[in-house]
Write a protein that holds these residues in place. Structure first.
Motif, PDB file in Angstrom:
ATOM      1  N   LYS B 155      21.050  -2.204 -82.370  1.00  0.00           N
ATOM      2  CA  LYS B 155      21.690  -3.530 -82.353  1.00  0.00           C
ATOM      3  C   LYS B 155      23.123  -3.491 -82.878  1.00  0.00           C
ATOM      4  O   LYS B 155      23.913  -4.362 -82.559  1.00  0.00           O
ATOM      5  CB  LYS B 155      20.831  -4.564 -83.078  1.00  0.00           C
ATOM      6  N   ASN B 156      23.455  -2.465 -83.675  1.00  0.00           N
ATOM      7  CA  ASN B 156      24.823  -2.410 -84.191  1.00  0.00           C
ATOM      8  C   ASN B 156      25.744  -1.478 -83.424  1.00  0.00           C
ATOM      9  O   ASN B 156      26.869  -1.211 -83.847  1.00  0.00           O
ATOM     10  CB  ASN B 156      24.808  -2.016 -85.669  1.00  0.00           C
ATOM     11  N   LEU B 160      27.221  -1.311 -75.584  1.00  0.00           N
ATOM     12  CA  LEU B 160      26.069  -0.820 -74.800  1.00  0.00           C
ATOM     13  C   LEU B 160      25.461  -1.975 -74.026  1.00  0.00           C
ATOM     14  O   LEU B 160      25.208  -3.043 -74.588  1.00  0.00           O
ATOM     15  CB  LEU B 160      25.004  -0.261 -75.747  1.00  0.00           C
ATOM     16  N   ASP B 161      25.238  -1.757 -72.740  1.00  0.00           N
ATOM     17  CA  ASP B 161      24.573  -2.825 -71.997  1.00  0.00           C
ATOM     18  C   ASP B 161      23.067  -2.697 -72.171  1.00  0.00           C
ATOM     19  O   ASP B 161      22.559  -1.674 -72.653  1.00  0.00           O
ATOM     20  CB  ASP B 161      24.965  -2.778 -70.515  1.00  0.00           C
ATOM     21  N   LYS B 163      20.705  -2.245 -70.128  1.00  0.00           N
ATOM     22  CA  LYS B 163      20.051  -1.179 -69.373  1.00  0.00           C
ATOM     23  C   LYS B 163      20.116   0.153 -70.125  1.00  0.00           C
ATOM     24  O   LYS B 163      19.120   0.864 -70.237  1.00  0.00           O
ATOM     25  CB  LYS B 163      20.740  -1.057 -68.016  1.00  0.00           C
ATOM     26  N   SER B 164      21.310   0.450 -70.660  1.00  0.00           N
ATOM     27  CA  SER B 164      21.459   1.718 -71.402  1.00  0.00           C
ATOM     28  C   SER B 164      20.572   1.718 -72.640  1.00  0.00           C
ATOM     29  O   SER B 164      20.063   2.756 -73.063  1.00  0.00           O
ATOM     30  CB  SER B 164      22.906   1.919 -71.848  1.00  0.00           C
ATOM     31  N   ILE B 165      20.411   0.506 -73.230  1.00  0.00           N
ATOM     32  CA  ILE B 165      19.582   0.420 -74.446  1.00  0.00           C
ATOM     33  C   ILE B 165      18.127   0.740 -74.108  1.00  0.00           C
ATOM     34  O   ILE B 165      17.514   1.623 -74.702  1.00  0.00           O
ATOM     35  CB  ILE B 165      19.717  -0.980 -75.088  1.00  0.00           C
ATOM     36  N   THR B 166      17.585   0.063 -73.102  1.00  0.00           N
ATOM     37  CA  THR B 166      16.178   0.301 -72.757  1.00  0.00           C
ATOM     38  C   THR B 166      15.969   1.719 -72.257  1.00  0.00           C
ATOM     39  O   THR B 166      14.914   2.310 -72.481  1.00  0.00           O
ATOM     40  CB  THR B 166      15.669  -0.675 -71.663  1.00  0.00           C
ATOM     41  N   ARG B 167      16.981   2.248 -71.582  1.00  0.00           N
ATOM     42  CA  ARG B 167      16.841   3.597 -71.036  1.00  0.00           C
ATOM     43  C   ARG B 167      16.673   4.664 -72.112  1.00  0.00           C
ATOM     44  O   ARG B 167      16.099   5.722 -71.849  1.00  0.00           O
ATOM     45  CB  ARG B 167      18.072   3.930 -70.172  1.00  0.00           C
ATOM     46  N   SER B 168      17.185   4.374 -73.314  1.00  0.00           N
ATOM     47  CA  SER B 168      17.109   5.429 -74.333  1.00  0.00           C
ATOM     48  C   SER B 168      15.791   5.441 -75.090  1.00  0.00           C
ATOM     49  O   SER B 168      15.606   6.239 -76.002  1.00  0.00           O
ATOM     50  CB  SER B 168      18.307   5.342 -75.286  1.00  0.00           C
ATOM     51  N   ILE B 203      26.235   9.074 -76.838  1.00  0.00           N
ATOM     52  CA  ILE B 203      25.821  10.085 -77.829  1.00  0.00           C
ATOM     53  C   ILE B 203      25.242   9.387 -79.054  1.00  0.00           C
ATOM     54  O   ILE B 203      24.153   9.713 -79.533  1.00  0.00           O
ATOM     55  CB  ILE B 203      27.030  10.957 -78.267  1.00  0.00           C
ATOM     56  N   GLU B 204      25.977   8.375 -79.516  1.00  0.00           N
ATOM     57  CA  GLU B 204      25.557   7.656 -80.723  1.00  0.00           C
ATOM     58  C   GLU B 204      24.202   6.985 -80.494  1.00  0.00           C
ATOM     59  O   GLU B 204      23.292   7.109 -81.331  1.00  0.00           O
ATOM     60  CB  GLU B 204      26.622   6.618 -81.091  1.00  0.00           C
ATOM     61  N   ALA B 205      24.072   6.328 -79.353  1.00  0.00           N
ATOM     62  CA  ALA B 205      22.844   5.592 -79.072  1.00  0.00           C
ATOM     63  C   ALA B 205      21.646   6.538 -79.018  1.00  0.00           C
ATOM     64  O   ALA B 205      20.629   6.329 -79.690  1.00  0.00           O
ATOM     65  CB  ALA B 205      22.984   4.846 -77.754  1.00  0.00           C
ATOM     66  N   ASN B 206      21.778   7.610 -78.240  1.00  0.00           N
ATOM     67  CA  ASN B 206      20.656   8.542 -78.101  1.00  0.00           C
ATOM     68  C   ASN B 206      20.296   9.189 -79.436  1.00  0.00           C
ATOM     69  O   ASN B 206      19.114   9.368 -79.751  1.00  0.00           O
ATOM     70  CB  ASN B 206      20.986   9.604 -77.060  1.00  0.00           C
ATOM     71  N   THR B 207      21.329   9.559 -80.187  1.00  0.00           N
ATOM     72  CA  THR B 207      21.073  10.196 -81.480  1.00  0.00           C
ATOM     73  C   THR B 207      20.336   9.226 -82.407  1.00  0.00           C
ATOM     74  O   THR B 207      19.376   9.596 -83.085  1.00  0.00           O
ATOM     75  CB  THR B 207      22.401  10.640 -82.121  1.00  0.00           C
TER      76      THR B 207
END
Lengths: 336, 574
Positions: B155-156, B160-161, B163-168, B203-207
């Motif tokens: 959330k922070n 990120l849209d 779609k990218s959020i759910t995809r991770s 990178i940040e999101a996936n990590t």
């Protein structure tokens, strides 16, 4: 290493094999025209390769004292493409007939033209299947009675030239089967052309389709029924050299010089080298007079030039020179 | 990374089988690959197998749109991706429904409980929610609100849209599994850094999500402890994880380098062989000429042309494509030119099951041509040995002047395993039959006395001009000949030429027992399963059961009869 090409005569290109075509067949003319044209091309005998499929025309490679392959039905363009891509220095010729090229080999025929690999295709068109003894072919006329169409052929034909131009052929020429000198000249031009060149020979089959082109090709009518096109020259024909072509709207029209105020200046001038094939298409379709000579010869990049340029570029930007570089690159790990 | 909690000592296991399943598009292949790569680097032996639908993207949540990736890791030898699952990670109800059968009773299932909506349950044709109706009582089900937790973790993160959020969320599941099996997440983070170099938020999101999954599992009391699988005993050396199709492509590259010839590939896309084309076309720096032809026939005929002109010529295909190539393969056999035909077998007949495996082209490879037209047939048996057999196919083709059919299949072609990297210096020499010096009385069908290989005179070589073709030819001059005696002689020579390959290929060896009551026999990609089965029997005390595996099929190894005769019964498993 390059040595000067030795002076050849047609005999150097004649193999020791007995030629087995029917007496009177135009194939002999094509063979002799090729054997006479090759010494003029300045190409080494060992660099010449003839590839054929199946059919009367496809016996051709056996009679040439060069490299050659008599392959399988319709597939000569594929084999020839492989030969040329493997060694772009070779002069590669596909010898094929209307059945071989346009029926069983139709797919390869259009794709080799599309790609523009630098090879030459000689299409022996006799509007019949000769070797299988007289069935209709993809160029046979509607109504034509053959062994497989005793009541008349119901399948409308391809026009090889139209099909070729539709597939983006850059070089298309048409020539009667009974004019060896002009034929040799066209073979030489086809050889010079960088890209896929297609030469349609209107070849008479004395056994199964005798006289199929005689209304255009007979010596007595040829001058009036054929227009022999030359790049940069006016579209003029006729025994008296007084007939010509003009463009009337979207149609080619035959006019007579001296009638209705028409002069030679009014005639179309043939431009084989233009990219837009519209006029070439019209010429190919023309029924009277039938167009012969080099109808289209548009210079374009060849596939092997594109491939070579790309390969050089990739090589220049790659750190790999041997397979070990690849195998040990990226994610590897040690087990001790 | 701060791990405040003291970690319990993980329980040590010999081997585990894990399957990740979800929608195609959920990133299950990536998740599985990351887990297997990490495990391989940790020192485990691994075998993996992806399983995906033949639709490009089937409707979300549908039963036929499920994409999966299975990985088997072990401290012991691992020779198959495994049958029964220790852990199933199901990202939706359809994944659970289609894969539950494989989970061992009492073992673990992780699900994204957020995906068990009314709509998804309907799509998976569940009448009641399996998480609530007691149908999973025999398993340890870990319900995790993965979608919600992923959103929470991100959330922070700026830019990120949705779609990218759910995809991770696949990384959340991967994080959990890393914790459960005591794996480090570092390799995967490195992977993100490399892969998404230009997209720092990704990178940040996936990590973040990977970490979130890892720590969630650590905190979660539903997982009592973690497990580990010790490194396997493997031969020392430099390794990498390789897929069968890549290994095949690399074996061919190695053969081209070793033989000093240029590699020509004529091919037409077909599943599951296409990845060989994808791989070879990348390697223009090695001078590879990869030609995507208009159809299968042009694929093989262009290769025949390239072979005539002196390249190491390859064509790649799968079952239906081999059917189309049949006539041209007969020509290559007739004109005695070297050619490698790779058939990555798939489910047949006809279009069959394009993305599923079947080892059912043996007879087609052996006999799928008109007349008597013997060719060499060999088969790879593991993802890694696709390298060796692709190299061997090229070597045999060049040294014996004949087409070689190399059979692999979708299972080993798409599966991956550790490969001990072979440097080109370790590979055997490859001779060829090229001629460049005219000898007295030269003919295109002059043969090597030992191998019966004819000489290879290529266009551009002065003095060797000659014509070949599919018509029967005189045994000496190569000119057309319809003489019955000559045809008989040539038929025998062509058969004998293939037969003599016996003299150079390795002898057949048996595993587990040299003689006894029963010999189990297999060939090709069934190696892993059959080897494991006989090993199990052997470990359980059945010392009179042997296993023989054929990689060389035509001709058979020279001691085949001798080996088979040492057992009372033979069991051929296909």
């Amino acid at each position: 290493m390059e040595t000067a090409v030795q002076k050849y005569t047609f005999k150097d290109f004649t193999s020791d094999q007995e030629v087995r075509w029917c007496p009177g067949c135009d194939d002999y003319v094509i063979l002799r025209s090729m054997q006479k044209a090759l010494p003029e091309m300045g190409v080494k005998r060992e660099d010449v390769v003839f590839i054929s499929g199946i059919g009367c025309s496809s016996r051709f490679p056996y009679y040439m004292n060069t490299y050659g392959m008599h392959s399988i039905h319709g597939r000569a363009p594929g084999i020839a493409s492989g030969v040329k891509l493997a060694n772009p220095n070779l002069s590669v010729w596909v010898m094929t007939g209307d059945g071989d090229a346009m029926a069983i080999g139709g797919n390869h025929f259009i794709h080799v033209l599309r790609r523009n690999i630098d090879l030459n295709i000689i299409l022996f068109n006799n509007e019949i299947y000769g070797l299988t003894k007289g069935q209709f072919s993809p160029t046979s006329l509607v109504g034509q009675k053959t062994k497989s169409s005793p009541y008349g052929n119901t399948q409308p034909p391809f026009s090889p030239g139209e099909l070729a131009l539709g597939a983006n052929a850059r070089f298309f020429a048409r020539i009667g089967g009974n004019v060896p000198k002009e034929m040799s000249q066209i073979f030489i031009e086809a050889h010079k052309f960088k890209g896929t060149s297609l030469v349609e020979v209107l070849q008479n089959c004395v056994i199964f389709n005798d006289g199929c082109f005689s209304k255009f090709t007979d010596k007595t009518v040829k001058a009036d029924k054929q227009i022999f096109l030359e790049h940069g020259k006016p579209m003029i024909f006729g025994k008296e050299r007084n007939k010509g072509l003009i463009l009337n709207g979207l149609k080619l029209e035959v006019v007579t010089i001296g009638e209705n105020g028409i002069t030679q200046e009014d005639l179309l001038v043939h431009n084989a080298k233009v990219k837009d094939p519209t006029l070439h298409q019209m010429l190919v379709r023309l029924e009277y007079p039938i167009a012969t000579g080099i109808i289209r010869s548009f210079d374009d990049v060849t596939l092997e030039e594109r491939e070579n340029a790309l390969t050089e570029e990739v090589k220049a930007n790659s750190k790999f020179t041997k397979t070990d570089d690849l195998f040990f690159s990226g994610e590897t790990y040690e087990v001790k | 990374m701060n791990t405040a909690k003291t970690k319990q000592q993980p329980e040590v296991l010999e081997a585990v089988v894990i399957r990740f399943v979800g929608d195609s598009g959920d990133g299950m292949q990536l998740t599985g690959t990351q887990f297997s790569d990490t495990s391989a680097m940790f020192g485990n032996d691994i075998a993996t197998f992806p399983n995906y639908p033949s639709e490009i993207r089937a409707p979300q949540g549908s039963l036929y749109g499920v994409s999966g990736f299975q990985v088997h890791i072990g401290s012991v030898e691992v020779s198959t991706p495994g049958d029964n699952l220790d852990l199933l990670v199901a990202m939706n109800p359809a994944g659970l429904k289609t894969n539950l059968y494989a989970v061992k009773s009492g073992h673990t299932i992780i699900v994204d409980s957020d995906a068990f909506t009314k709509k998804n349950l309907e799509k998976a044709q569940y009448k009641t929610n399996p998480l609530e109706d007691g149908s999973l009582d025999n398993y340890r089900v870990i319900e995790v609100s993965m979608t919600r937790l992923t959103k929470e973790a991100l959330k922070n993160v700026e830019g990120l849209d949705n779609k990218s959020i759910t995809r991770s969320k696949n990384m959340f599941s991967l994080g959990m599994v890393y914790w459960m099996y005591d794996r480090s997440i570092e390799h995967t983070i490195e992977f993100f850094n490399k892969k998404f170099k230009k997209k720092p938020q990704i990178i940040e999101a996936n990590t973040k999500v990977l970490n979130a999954g890892y720590f969630y599992a650590e905190t979660l009391e539903l997982i009592p402890n973690s497990y580990t699988i010790s490194p396997a005993k493997m031969e020392a050396g430099t390794y990498r994880i390789i897929m069968g199709n890549t290994a095949t492509a690399w074996g061919l590259l190695a053969a081209a380098e070793k033989s000093g010839l240029e590699l020509f590939l004529g091919s037409y896309p077909i599943t599951p062989a296409t990845d060989i084309l994808h791989e070879l076309v990348k390697h223009k720096h090695f001078g590879v000429k990869a030609f995507q032809a208009e159809d299968e026939i042009a694929g093989i005929t262009s290769a025949i042309g390239a072979s005539f002109a002196g390249d190491l010529a390859i064509t790649t295909t799968s079952g239906p494509g081999l059917a189309l190539k049949g006539e041209a393969l007969g020509l290559a056999m007739m004109i005695e030119l070297p050619l490698v035909v790779v058939d990555v077998q798939r489910g047949g007949p006809s279009t069959g099951l394009p993305t599923k495996t079947e080892q059912s082209d043996l007879l087609q490879a052996m006999y799928g041509r008109n007349g008597e037209s013997p060719v060499i047939v060999i088969a790879a048996s593991t993802p890694a040995n696709c390298f060796d057999f692709a190299f061997e196919a090229a070597k045999l083709a060049l040294e014996h002047m004949t087409p070689v059919v190399l059979l692999t299949d979708g299972y080993i072609a798409n599966g991956s395993a550790p490969w001990k990297i072979k440097s080109i210096s370790e590979m055997p020499e490859i001779k060829n039959n090229l001629v460049n010096q005219i000898t007295e009385n030269w003919h295109p069908y002059n043969r090597d006395e030992e191998t019966l290989a004819r000489n290879w005179a290529i266009p551009g070589t002065k003095g060797f001009e000659h014509r070949i073709g599919g018509l029967e030819k005189d045994s000496i001059t190569g000119n057309i000949s319809y003489e019955p005696e000559n045809h008989e002689k040539m038929t025998k020579i062509r058969a004998e030429k293939v037969e003599r390959v016996k003299n150079v290929i390795p002898k057949l060896k048996t595993e587990f027992a040299d003689s006894g009551d029963l010999l189990v026999i297999g060939w090709g990609g069934t190696y892993g399963s059959l080897h494991s089965a006989v090993k199990q029997l052997s470990d359980n005390g059945y010392k009179n059961i042997g296993y023989a595996h054929f990689n060389y099929i035509n001709p058979l190894p020279r001691n085949t009869k001798e080996i088979l005769s040492k057992f009372k019964k033979l069991l051929f498993v296909n």
